[in-house]
Design an enzyme around this catalytic site. Structure first.
Site, PDB file in Angstrom:
ATOM      1  N   ARG A 133       0.824  -1.220   0.000  1.00 57.41           N
ATOM      2  CA  ARG A 133       0.000   0.000   0.000  1.00 57.41           C
ATOM      3  C   ARG A 133       0.856   1.268   0.000  1.00 57.41           C
ATOM      4  O   ARG A 133       0.455   2.300  -0.551  1.00 57.41           O
ATOM      5  CB  ARG A 133      -0.946  -0.005   1.206  1.00 57.41           C
ATOM      6  CG  ARG A 133      -2.027   1.097   1.161  1.00 57.41           C
ATOM      7  CD  ARG A 133      -3.004   0.924   2.313  1.00 57.41           C
ATOM      8  NE  ARG A 133      -4.149   1.829   2.206  1.00 57.41           N
ATOM      9  CZ  ARG A 133      -4.405   2.821   3.056  1.00 57.41           C
ATOM     10  NH1 ARG A 133      -3.589   3.047   4.072  1.00 57.41           N
ATOM     11  NH2 ARG A 133      -5.479   3.577   2.905  1.00 57.41           N
ATOM     12  N   ILE A 171      -7.645   7.875  -0.450  1.00 55.43           N
ATOM     13  CA  ILE A 171      -7.494   6.437  -0.648  1.00 55.43           C
ATOM     14  C   ILE A 171      -8.250   5.766   0.497  1.00 55.43           C
ATOM     15  O   ILE A 171      -8.119   6.159   1.660  1.00 55.43           O
ATOM     16  CB  ILE A 171      -6.010   6.020  -0.688  1.00 55.43           C
ATOM     17  CG1 ILE A 171      -5.877   4.492  -0.824  1.00 55.43           C
ATOM     18  CG2 ILE A 171      -5.237   6.522   0.510  1.00 55.43           C
ATOM     19  CD1 ILE A 171      -4.438   4.024  -1.048  1.00 55.43           C
ATOM     20  N   SER A 172      -9.062   4.787   0.172  1.00 56.74           N
ATOM     21  CA  SER A 172      -9.986   4.209   1.152  1.00 56.74           C
ATOM     22  C   SER A 172      -9.262   3.509   2.295  1.00 56.74           C
ATOM     23  O   SER A 172      -8.141   3.009   2.153  1.00 56.74           O
ATOM     24  CB  SER A 172     -10.926   3.210   0.466  1.00 56.74           C
ATOM     25  OG  SER A 172     -11.781   3.854  -0.444  1.00 56.74           O
ATOM     26  N   GLN A 173      -9.932   3.469   3.422  1.00 53.70           N
ATOM     27  CA  GLN A 173      -9.485   2.714   4.588  1.00 53.70           C
ATOM     28  C   GLN A 173      -9.255   1.255   4.195  1.00 53.70           C
ATOM     29  O   GLN A 173     -10.099   0.638   3.539  1.00 53.70           O
ATOM     30  CB  GLN A 173     -10.567   2.815   5.657  1.00 53.70           C
ATOM     31  CG  GLN A 173     -10.358   1.996   6.900  1.00 53.70           C
ATOM     32  CD  GLN A 173     -11.586   2.036   7.797  1.00 53.70           C
ATOM     33  OE1 GLN A 173     -12.605   2.643   7.439  1.00 53.70           O
ATOM     34  NE2 GLN A 173     -11.512   1.393   8.938  1.00 53.70           N
TER      35      GLN A 173
END
Length: 236
Positions: free
Chosen positions: A58, A84-86
């Site tokens: 990530r 950016i998503s969890q």
């Protein structure tokens, strides 16, 4: 439920540092999954999804200055006022798709490519649409750098889907319209699934859409969420 994600005390981070942080992230995802097992209908996510989350770096898909925080289970700022998503939400959305190695997937909202990389680990091919040209270019570069050759990205408004490559086994949307765009349902194969956040800005739900063999469509609310609005799909 909380599993702390240790952050470095200083100095340059190394790949082993990131690996330790990634494993902490996986532990936190597992703990949060168990906590919301009633809503999800399961206490453990698909091991294939968890393995993909444990593999994809990530920190290579976030802004450079945010790398030390890449494995905290929280959304992070990205380019152009996007996020950016969890990681937990990425894992849940991916799990809900029930991806198979033969699946073709339509993704709406490439961002910098992290969710795209997770999908590419699990599906045969990913077709992803990003409305912001610079983000699409960066995503292509980041995905290519890590060997993801089973991804095509185009620049455009995702609300209309990608008819040239339809129908799709699975569809995933990473920004929220107030209502589900009909073209995305039309482009879903019989037997397919779509995961999409939808609703007004302060009242969004993560929704699982399923189309059966006779093209009948059903929906199920999964969790309350908060996503950026899908471009050209603002409420009203």
């Amino acid at each position: 439920m909380n599993v702390s994600v240790p952050l470095p005390s200083g100095g340059t981070m190394t790949e082993p540092d990131f690996s330790v942080l990634r494993q902490s992230m996986i532990a936190e995802i597992a703990a949060k999954t168990a906590f919301v097992s009633t809503q999800l209908g399961k206490a453990v996510l698909d091991p294939r999804v968890m393995n993909a989350m444990a593999k994809v770096p990530r920190h290579e898909f976030v802004l450079l200055e945010l790398r030390p925080y890449a494995y905290a289970d929280t959304p992070l700022p990205s380019c152009f006022d996007k996020t950016i998503s969890q990681p937990f939400i990425v894992a849940v959305m991916t799990d809900l798709l029930e991806l198979r190695p033969t699946d073709t997937v339509l993704e709406i909202g490439t961002g910098l490519g992290y969710q795209t990389a997770i999908l590419a680990e699990l599906a045969q091919h990913v077709y992803s649409i990003e409305i912001i040209e610079e983000m699409a270019v960066q995503a292509r570069q980041r995905l290519a750098r890590h060997g993801y050759t089973n991804v095509d990205i185009k620049i455009g408004n995702g609300c209309g889907g990608w008819p040239e490559h339809a129908p799709f086994d699975k569809v995933i949307v990473t920004a929220a319209p107030d209502l589900i765009p009909p073209p995305l349902i039309y482009q879903l194969k019989p037997g397919g699934k779509m995961v999409i956040p939808a609703g007004l800005p302060n009242d969004q739900q993560l929704i699982l859409v399923e189309k059966d063999a006779s093209d009948a469509v059903s929906t199920r609310d999964i969790l309350p969420v908060r996503f950026s609005l899908l471009e050209d799909a603002e409420p009203g």
